[in-house]
Write a protein that holds these residues in place. Structure first.
Motif, PDB file in Angstrom:
ATOM      1  N   SER A 132     -47.005 125.009  49.296  1.00  0.00           N
ATOM      2  CA  SER A 132     -45.601 124.694  49.592  1.00  0.00           C
ATOM      3  C   SER A 132     -45.513 123.799  50.823  1.00  0.00           C
ATOM      4  O   SER A 132     -45.150 124.230  51.916  1.00  0.00           O
ATOM      5  N   MET A 293     -45.407 131.870  43.201  1.00  0.00           N
ATOM      6  CA  MET A 293     -44.848 130.831  42.322  1.00  0.00           C
ATOM      7  C   MET A 293     -44.867 131.288  40.859  1.00  0.00           C
ATOM      8  O   MET A 293     -43.957 130.954  40.080  1.00  0.00           O
ATOM      9  N   HIS A 304     -40.515 127.553  41.463  1.00  0.00           N
ATOM     10  CA  HIS A 304     -39.665 127.013  42.521  1.00  0.00           C
ATOM     11  C   HIS A 304     -40.378 126.742  43.843  1.00  0.00           C
ATOM     12  O   HIS A 304     -40.102 125.744  44.509  1.00  0.00           O
ATOM     13  N   THR A 305     -41.270 127.621  44.246  1.00  0.00           N
ATOM     14  CA  THR A 305     -41.834 127.513  45.600  1.00  0.00           C
ATOM     15  C   THR A 305     -43.062 126.621  45.687  1.00  0.00           C
ATOM     16  O   THR A 305     -43.583 126.415  46.775  1.00  0.00           O
ATOM     17  N   GLN A 306     -43.543 126.077  44.578  1.00  0.00           N
ATOM     18  CA  GLN A 306     -44.761 125.266  44.631  1.00  0.00           C
ATOM     19  C   GLN A 306     -44.439 123.818  44.990  1.00  0.00           C
ATOM     20  O   GLN A 306     -43.378 123.291  44.678  1.00  0.00           O
ATOM     21  N   GLY A 309     -40.984 120.830  45.927  1.00  0.00           N
ATOM     22  CA  GLY A 309     -39.740 121.533  45.600  1.00  0.00           C
ATOM     23  C   GLY A 309     -38.563 120.640  45.259  1.00  0.00           C
ATOM     24  O   GLY A 309     -37.408 121.088  45.261  1.00  0.00           O
ATOM     25  N   LEU A 330     -34.119 131.904  47.148  1.00  0.00           N
ATOM     26  CA  LEU A 330     -34.948 130.706  47.193  1.00  0.00           C
ATOM     27  C   LEU A 330     -35.225 130.286  48.635  1.00  0.00           C
ATOM     28  O   LEU A 330     -36.333 129.848  48.965  1.00  0.00           O
ATOM     29  N   THR A 333     -37.910 132.792  50.039  1.00  0.00           N
ATOM     30  CA  THR A 333     -39.248 132.628  49.456  1.00  0.00           C
ATOM     31  C   THR A 333     -39.887 131.309  49.888  1.00  0.00           C
ATOM     32  O   THR A 333     -41.098 131.245  50.120  1.00  0.00           O
ATOM     33  N   LYS A 334     -39.085 130.248  49.994  1.00  0.00           N
ATOM     34  CA  LYS A 334     -39.643 128.960  50.429  1.00  0.00           C
ATOM     35  C   LYS A 334     -40.067 129.022  51.892  1.00  0.00           C
ATOM     36  O   LYS A 334     -41.106 128.449  52.270  1.00  0.00           O
ATOM     37  N   ALA A 337     -43.334 130.857  51.795  1.00  0.00           N
ATOM     38  CA  ALA A 337     -44.373 130.081  51.127  1.00  0.00           C
ATOM     39  C   ALA A 337     -44.869 128.935  52.005  1.00  0.00           C
ATOM     40  O   ALA A 337     -46.075 128.676  52.096  1.00  0.00           O
ATOM     41  N   THR A 338     -43.958 128.241  52.666  1.00  0.00           N
ATOM     42  CA  THR A 338     -44.359 127.122  53.529  1.00  0.00           C
ATOM     43  C   THR A 338     -45.148 127.615  54.736  1.00  0.00           C
ATOM     44  O   THR A 338     -46.179 127.035  55.102  1.00  0.00           O
ATOM     45  N   PRO A 353     -40.085 120.746  52.747  1.00  0.00           N
ATOM     46  CA  PRO A 353     -39.606 122.124  52.841  1.00  0.00           C
ATOM     47  C   PRO A 353     -38.302 122.249  53.611  1.00  0.00           C
ATOM     48  O   PRO A 353     -37.458 123.088  53.275  1.00  0.00           O
TER      49      PRO A 353
END
Length: 584
Positions: A132, A293, A304-306, A309, A330, A333-334, A337-338, A353
């Motif tokens: 991410s 993801m 979504h998170t890969q 985005g 979202l 999670t982002k 993830a980042t 991101p």
């Protein structure tokens, strides 16, 4: 390939520097094209098992034929990235922009050419395999590396090499996002220590050239599209009733920006503090990204998170995702993830991101406001665009860059005024909560401070240690004659001795380079104290405020003990630094 630091540097005419900037822009534009193609190839291999260069990040990725095994894609990509970075170029780790800033302020614009190659491969692997991260950090570092290489090969003066580094950074942004105005402002706000015709013109030429090259392959359309019918008209967007909501959204973006900065570096510290094999630690982090993801895909039909985005941002701007709880999920999670991706060792940027976080947070705010105040005409789409500007501005501290780039990326003029309000509020609150931005905090943590203001000349970013006259020893006050208590006008090339009385530093006297001195030498007691890493601008301000004639340069600051005094700065040293800057 190794570029050695030349012993002789030259200053070329502005027209020649502009010619080199055109070359930097053209090469960087081609580099952006190559990077995006490589990302597309690796993405298709990791997710679809296909050898294809075609990849539109604004469209959702189809279901992978690997099924649940797709969670291993980030693990495999992460392991290769870790090997490349550890083996060839540690500077390629992370989001890249801090390393470029470090080269400008602490390495005279020198960037190793190998960084360009390794950053390209590592970032393409990270993004293509699902980490991410964004693609703007890599192309900034790539463009800057190209500018640095050309500057070093041409044996340019430091200020001209730095100008080409900044031009390459702006060119990278312009080519990959089709945002020439925002790219120029990015270079001005975050890269250029000096803003003048001699530095501004090369940057403009490089960004314009890179934009033109990029448009030949990517087209002339904006990075994102939002149906006009989903946006309010210009009058509605600036109605007085909406002003408090824009302020509120800006403050929320400022809070979220501070959270993003803190979470990112807290996660990096967490990974750095775990005593495990680095490859095992990387695998654990990237496996969690893969699981996240895949869970998103099973639950919502999209990974979504890969990656960057952009497909999720596009869905938000088209109104396909407009439920508050979904947008909040979202965002959360982002953010995780980042932070985990970069903490585990991925190579990529934070700009994409930031756009994702802004779109989801703004969209969530807009959805809530729309349900509470249906007659105001405040839509989730409009708030998503404003949120993008707010998070980008809040996290990076680059106000004009955020406003101009969001306008160029969406071509929606109606959001300009609301974006200005939101970005100002976001940056203000983020600076209260976290003074450093997401780029400068990384450097501040390693002791490399970056000035917060743009300056008119390069000499202002010279460090005390780089311009001081050397202290070659010390002498007891009792060894000097009483008539040494007079004033003294220093001459160029002096070395100094520290004068000590009962273990206290009471002044300095001129000396020879070998430490020789005259017992009747005049003592200069009129001094102030600065750190060895203080910038010349701050030193000049301190001398003026304290009304002192000389500054003692102390290692790390603190009490001026004789053993800690490294050098002396007088008006002579300041004048020499200024004259060196104006040789061209």
């Amino acid at each position: 390939m190794t570029i050695s630091q030349p012993t002789e540097r030259r200053t070329i005419r502005l027209v020649s520097l502009c010619g080199l900037a055109l070359l930097v822009g053209a090469i960087t534009g081609l580099g952006a094209i190559a990077l995006r193609a490589l990302i597309g190839l690796l993405h298709n291999v990791f997710f679809l098992g296909q050898l294809s260069w075609h990849y539109d990040a604004n469209l959702p990725t189809p279901a992978s034929p690997w099924g649940p095994a797709v969670i291993l894609a980030p693990v495999v990509g992460g392991a290769i990235v870790l090997f490349l970075v550890r083996r060839f170029a540690p500077e390629a780790k992370g989001h890249g922009v801090p390393e470029v800033m470090d080269s400008i302020y602490y390495k005279e614009g020198r960037i190793r050419p190998v960084v360009v190659l390794i950053k390209s491969l590592a970032s393409a692997l990270s993004i293509g395999s699902g980490a991410s991260v964004g693609r703007e950090g890599p192309i900034i570092q790539i463009g800057s590396g190209i500018g640095s290489a050309i500057g070093q090969l041409s044996r340019l003066a430091t200020w001209q090499t730095i100008t080409l580094v900044a031009a390459g950074a702006g060119a990278g942004i312009a080519a990959t996002f089709n945002t020439p105005l925002g790219a120029v402002m990015f270079a001005v706000e975050l890269m250029l220590p000096e803003l003048s015709a001699r530095t501004f013109l090369p940057v403009v030429l490089a960004t314009g050239t890179a934009t033109y090259v990029g448009r030949q392959f990517f087209g002339v359309g904006p990075a994102f599209s939002a149906p006009l019918e989903r946006l309010p008209d210009l009058v509605a967007s600036v109605s007085i009733e909406l002003l408090p909501l824009y302020v509120a959204l800006g403050l929320i973006c400022g809070l979220a920006s501070a959270l993003f900065v803190r979470t990112l570096y807290w996660t990096e510290d967490l990974f750095d503090g775990i005593k495990l094999n680095p490859y095992l630690l990387n695998a654990i982090g990237m496996l969690s990204i893969g699981v996240l993801m895949y869970v998103m895909f099973v639950a919502f039909g999209d990974y979504h998170t890969q990656g960057v985005g952009y497909s999720t941002i596009e869905d938000i701007l088209h109104g396909n995702i407009g439920v508050a709880w979904m947008l909040a999920l979202l965002f959360a999670t982002k953010l995780v993830a980042t932070s985990v991706s970069l903490g585990a060792g991925a190579s990529g940027g934070i700009f994409s991101p930031s756009l994702f976080l802004g779109a989801t947070l703004g969209g969530c705010f807009g959805a809530i406001c729309q349900s509470l105040f249906p007659n105001l005409g405040l839509s989730p789409v409009l708030c998503a665009i404003i949120g993008m500007a707010g998070i980008v501005g809040g996290a990076t501290g680059a106000a004009m860059t955020a406003i101009l780039m969001i306008f160029e990326m969406t071509r929606d003029y109606a959001v300009t005024v609301p974006a200005i309000i939101a970005v100002a509020c976001a940056i203000g609150l983020r600076r209260v909560l976290v003074f450093e931005n997401i780029y400068t905090l990384k450097l501040a943590r390693r002791g490399h401070r970056i000035p917060k203001d743009r300056h008119s000349h390069m000499f202002l970013i010279r460090h005390a240690a780089g311009i001081m006259a050397r202290v070659v020893g010390s002498v007891e006050l009792q060894a000097l004659t009483p008539r040494a208590e007079t004033g003294w006008s220093p001459t160029s090339g002096n070395a100094f001795l520290v004068v000590i009385d009962a273990q206290r530093v009471v002044g300095v006297i001129p000396a020879g380079q070998d430490g020789s001195y005259s017992p009747t030498a005049p003592i200069l007691r009129d001094f102030t104290v600065v750190r060895d890493d203080d910038f010349l601008q701050a030193i000049m301000r301190r001398l003026t405020r304290k009304r002192r004639a000389v500054a003692l340069v102390i290692k790390g600051g603190g009490v001026p003990r004789a053993s800690k005094v490294l050098g002396v700065i007088t008006r002579t040293e300041i004048a020499n630094a200024m004259m060196a800057d104006f040789t061209g």
